[in-house]
Design a protein around this motif. Structure first.
Motif, PDB file in Angstrom:
ATOM      1  N   SER A 181      46.446 -42.899  13.638  1.00 29.24           N
ATOM      2  CA  SER A 181      47.908 -42.644  12.587  1.00 29.24           C
ATOM      3  C   SER A 181      47.312 -41.487  11.984  1.00 29.24           C
ATOM      4  N   VAL A 182      46.135 -41.296  11.515  1.00 26.34           N
ATOM      5  CA  VAL A 182      45.869 -40.082  10.518  1.00 26.34           C
ATOM      6  C   VAL A 182      45.816 -38.740  11.574  1.00 26.34           C
ATOM      7  N   ASP A 207      49.098 -34.071  12.836  1.00 26.84           N
ATOM      8  CA  ASP A 207      49.825 -33.100  13.845  1.00 26.84           C
ATOM      9  C   ASP A 207      51.277 -32.833  13.084  1.00 26.84           C
ATOM     10  N   THR A 208      51.799 -33.859  12.582  1.00 22.91           N
ATOM     11  CA  THR A 208      53.279 -33.621  12.131  1.00 22.91           C
ATOM     12  C   THR A 208      53.324 -32.824  10.837  1.00 22.91           C
ATOM     13  N   ALA A 209      52.184 -32.994  10.069  1.00 23.23           N
ATOM     14  CA  ALA A 209      52.063 -32.033   8.863  1.00 23.23           C
ATOM     15  C   ALA A 209      51.907 -30.594   9.256  1.00 23.23           C
ATOM     16  N   LEU A 210      50.742 -30.457  10.269  1.00 20.53           N
ATOM     17  CA  LEU A 210      50.664 -29.125  10.841  1.00 20.53           C
ATOM     18  C   LEU A 210      51.735 -28.431  11.476  1.00 20.53           C
ATOM     19  N   ASP A 211      52.776 -29.361  12.005  1.00 20.96           N
ATOM     20  CA  ASP A 211      54.155 -28.463  12.611  1.00 20.96           C
ATOM     21  C   ASP A 211      54.848 -28.183  11.325  1.00 20.96           C
ATOM     22  N   THR A 212      55.080 -28.782  10.385  1.00 22.54           N
ATOM     23  CA  THR A 212      55.916 -28.383   9.111  1.00 22.54           C
ATOM     24  C   THR A 212      55.188 -27.167   8.386  1.00 22.54           C
ATOM     25  N   LEU A 213      53.745 -27.003   8.535  1.00 22.30           N
ATOM     26  CA  LEU A 213      52.882 -25.998   7.847  1.00 22.30           C
ATOM     27  C   LEU A 213      53.044 -24.849   8.638  1.00 22.30           C
ATOM     28  N   THR A 270      36.098 -34.292  12.224  1.00 19.49           N
ATOM     29  CA  THR A 270      35.884 -33.683  13.643  1.00 19.49           C
ATOM     30  C   THR A 270      37.143 -33.476  14.489  1.00 19.49           C
ATOM     31  N   SER A 271      37.785 -34.538  14.600  1.00 21.44           N
ATOM     32  CA  SER A 271      39.111 -34.288  15.360  1.00 21.44           C
ATOM     33  C   SER A 271      40.035 -33.296  14.514  1.00 21.44           C
ATOM     34  N   LEU A 272      40.224 -33.758  13.158  1.00 15.74           N
ATOM     35  CA  LEU A 272      41.286 -32.882  12.534  1.00 15.74           C
ATOM     36  C   LEU A 272      40.828 -31.247  12.537  1.00 15.74           C
ATOM     37  N   ARG A 273      39.589 -31.054  12.470  1.00 12.29           N
ATOM     38  CA  ARG A 273      38.980 -29.625  12.190  1.00 12.29           C
ATOM     39  C   ARG A 273      39.390 -29.022  13.773  1.00 12.29           C
ATOM     40  N   ALA A 274      39.305 -29.701  14.620  1.00 10.89           N
ATOM     41  CA  ALA A 274      39.598 -29.119  15.859  1.00 10.89           C
ATOM     42  C   ALA A 274      41.186 -28.897  16.098  1.00 10.89           C
ATOM     43  N   ARG A 275      41.946 -30.067  15.614  1.00 16.78           N
ATOM     44  CA  ARG A 275      43.344 -29.660  16.089  1.00 16.78           C
ATOM     45  C   ARG A 275      43.708 -28.529  15.087  1.00 16.78           C
ATOM     46  N   ALA A 276      43.133 -28.262  13.869  1.00 14.38           N
ATOM     47  CA  ALA A 276      43.548 -26.917  12.933  1.00 14.38           C
ATOM     48  C   ALA A 276      43.130 -25.880  13.802  1.00 14.38           C
ATOM     49  N   ALA A 277      42.132 -25.852  14.231  1.00 17.26           N
ATOM     50  CA  ALA A 277      41.457 -24.521  14.945  1.00 17.26           C
ATOM     51  C   ALA A 277      42.356 -24.230  16.237  1.00 17.26           C
ATOM     52  N   ALA A 278      43.049 -25.182  16.743  1.00 20.91           N
ATOM     53  CA  ALA A 278      44.072 -24.939  17.823  1.00 20.91           C
ATOM     54  C   ALA A 278      45.233 -24.339  17.768  1.00 20.91           C
ATOM     55  N   ARG A 279      45.599 -24.486  16.270  1.00 19.87           N
ATOM     56  CA  ARG A 279      46.914 -24.012  15.789  1.00 19.87           C
ATOM     57  C   ARG A 279      46.726 -22.526  14.688  1.00 19.87           C
ATOM     58  N   LEU A 280      45.881 -22.582  14.130  1.00 19.12           N
ATOM     59  CA  LEU A 280      45.585 -21.367  13.194  1.00 19.12           C
ATOM     60  C   LEU A 280      44.494 -20.581  13.477  1.00 19.12           C
TER      61      LEU A 280
END
Length: 291
Positions: free
Chosen positions: A133-134, A139-145, A50-60
């Motif tokens: 940690s995940v 977030d770091t991987a998303l920055d690179t992406l 749920t947290s990862l999905r929200a983080r992705a939606a905030a950037r993509l």
């Protein structure tokens, strides 16, 4: 400051090591009409989705995102094994039910039970710490992406601008030919009438010439083409998630090019119209990759 244009195609991988083990996050995005996120997480990290999905939606904004998270626990000397007894009991009960239905079934092997997903795990770091940690690694991987998407997006925008300049040049060439084509059209008609050696009502002739000129007039189409060209440039300059708008503008450019082709009265204008459609299609293919 101009907002970057992002491609929908990119890849990123980040890893980190701690006392509990090594954590790896892989992100891959491809073209998609909307934002579609898919996560493959180890059982221990299911609650992080749920947290990862929200983080992705905030950037993509658009694209299909595939996220793979792997966790390799450290083989610490003397570390205790943890058995999920409730899950183990369910596995045993299911295995016994199947064994009753199969007379020739082999006895249950305890080692195979321990290898069943979710039954046994090594003592790990605190779950809250691992979830933190995940999230941080994601977030770091998303920055690179995003950096990779922006870099490819800039290349796509440059390709589109190059084709757009060629479209503008072809439009200007078609406009420059209009006066000469009108004169050729009128001269052809007068020559044909002279060959027929018939009496011609000059007033009616002038009306026919005006009608032919109107039928072959492409000034309006060329004006709209130029307006769409300006709008494409403005959209590229503005940046941000502009793929849908650019796709719509490509359709409008193609519509005007088709009309220009249908009104063609000379091979030169037909060639210009074909060239326009080829260039517009090349731009449209690049636009499909833009967020």
């Amino acid at each position: 400051m101009t907002t970057p244009i992002y491609s929908m195609t990119a890849f990123a991988r980040q890893s980190s090591s701690g006392q509990g083990g090594e954590l790896t996050v892989e992100l891959r995005t491809v073209n998609h009409r909307y934002l579609d996120c898919s996560f493959k997480l180890p059982d221990l990290l299911r609650s992080a989705e749920t947290s990862l999905r929200a983080r992705a939606a905030a950037r993509l904004s658009r694209g299909k995102l595939d996220c793979l998270v792997r966790f390799q626990a450290s083989e610490t000397k003397g570390s205790a094994l943890q058995v999920n007894r409730e899950h183990l009991q369910k596995v045993i009960e299911t295995a016994l039910d199947i064994a009753h239905a199969l007379p020739a079934a082999q006895p249950i092997n305890p080692l195979e039970l321990l290898q069943f997903p979710g039954v046994c795990s090594a003592a790990l770091t605190d779950e809250t710490t691992l979830l933190h940690s995940v999230n941080a690694l994601f977030d770091t991987a998303l920055d690179t992406l995003m950096e990779n998407r922006a870099r490819e997006g800039a290349q796509l925008a440059a390709l589109i601008r190059d084709r757009l300049n060629q479209v503008e040049a072809a439009t200007a060439a078609a406009r420059a030919q209009i006066p000469a084509l009108r004169e050729q059209q009128q001269a052809r008609l007068r020559t044909r009438l002279a060959e027929l050696r018939v009496e011609v009502d000059q007033e009616r002739l002038e009306q026919e010439l005006v009608y032919l000129a109107q039928k072959a007039d492409v000034e309006e189409e060329l004006d709209r083409l130029q307006a769409h060209i300006r709008e494409v440039r403005h959209t590229l300059d503005t940046g941000g998630p502009c793929g849908r708008r650019l796709d719509f503008l490509m359709q409008e450019l193609n519509r005007e090019a088709n009309t220009l082709s249908s009104k063609s009265i000379a091979s030169s204008t037909t060639h210009n119209a074909v060239e326009l459609k080829v260039l517009i299609e090349q731009m449209r293919e690049q636009v499909q990759n833009i967020e």
